[in-house]
Design a protein around this motif. Sequence first.
Motif, PDB file in Angstrom:
ATOM      1  N   MET A 199       0.831  -1.203   0.000  1.00  0.00           N
ATOM      2  CA  MET A 199       0.000   0.000   0.000  1.00  0.00           C
ATOM      3  C   MET A 199       0.862   1.248   0.000  1.00  0.00           C
ATOM      4  SD  MET A 199      -1.550  -0.146   3.888  1.00  0.00           S
ATOM      5  CE  MET A 199      -2.360  -1.688   3.569  1.00  0.00           C
TER       6      MET A 199
ATOM      7  N   ILE B  62      -5.457   3.410   2.152  1.00  0.00           N
ATOM      8  CA  ILE B  62      -6.131   2.164   1.801  1.00  0.00           C
ATOM      9  C   ILE B  62      -7.440   2.514   1.115  1.00  0.00           C
ATOM     10  CG2 ILE B  62      -7.136   0.021   2.687  1.00  0.00           C
ATOM     11  CD1 ILE B  62      -5.328   0.480   5.209  1.00  0.00           C
ATOM     12  N   ASP B  63      -7.597   2.078  -0.117  1.00  0.00           N
ATOM     13  CA  ASP B  63      -8.822   2.346  -0.883  1.00  0.00           C
ATOM     14  C   ASP B  63      -9.188   3.826  -0.863  1.00  0.00           C
ATOM     15  OD1 ASP B  63      -9.092  -0.371  -1.523  1.00  0.00           O
ATOM     16  OD2 ASP B  63     -10.222  -0.763   0.316  1.00  0.00           O
ATOM     17  N   GLY B  64      -8.196   4.689  -1.005  1.00  0.00           N
ATOM     18  CA  GLY B  64      -8.430   6.122  -1.069  1.00  0.00           C
ATOM     19  C   GLY B  64      -8.596   6.812   0.276  1.00  0.00           C
ATOM     20  N   LYS B  65      -8.575   6.083   1.379  1.00  0.00           N
ATOM     21  CA  LYS B  65      -8.721   6.678   2.709  1.00  0.00           C
ATOM     22  C   LYS B  65      -7.397   6.558   3.453  1.00  0.00           C
ATOM     23  CE  LYS B  65     -11.685   6.503   6.832  1.00  0.00           C
ATOM     24  NZ  LYS B  65     -11.389   7.806   7.269  1.00  0.00           N
TER      25      LYS B  65
END
Length: 107
Positions: free
Chosen positions: A30, A52-55
């Motif tokens: 990541m 993680i996943d844009g956050k």
Amino acid sequence: MKKLFTFLFLMFSAVILAQDKNEASKIQIMEASCGQCQFGMEGKSCDLAVRIDGKSYFVEGTNIDAHGDAHANDGFCASIRKAAVIGTIKDNKFVVTYFKLQPITKQ
């Protein structure tokens, strides 16, 4: 019948708990960087974060200074790097048990 139901419930619970443990022990690649300088997170000083996943999440279990000079040209405050990590999200923070910064790849 009651014993069978209890046995099946316990087996099902054990399978679910084993899956959660396996997910928490998988290495994931990541993005890692300074939460304030690169990810735009609120804070008073430079702190390590992962995305993680844009956050973005601040990291617990290691810190920004454990991985070189954060203010160097290739440091966390100047660039977003890839890291191999194992951890879980807890109380809106990413708690790591393993964190290895990946080498910079030339594109």
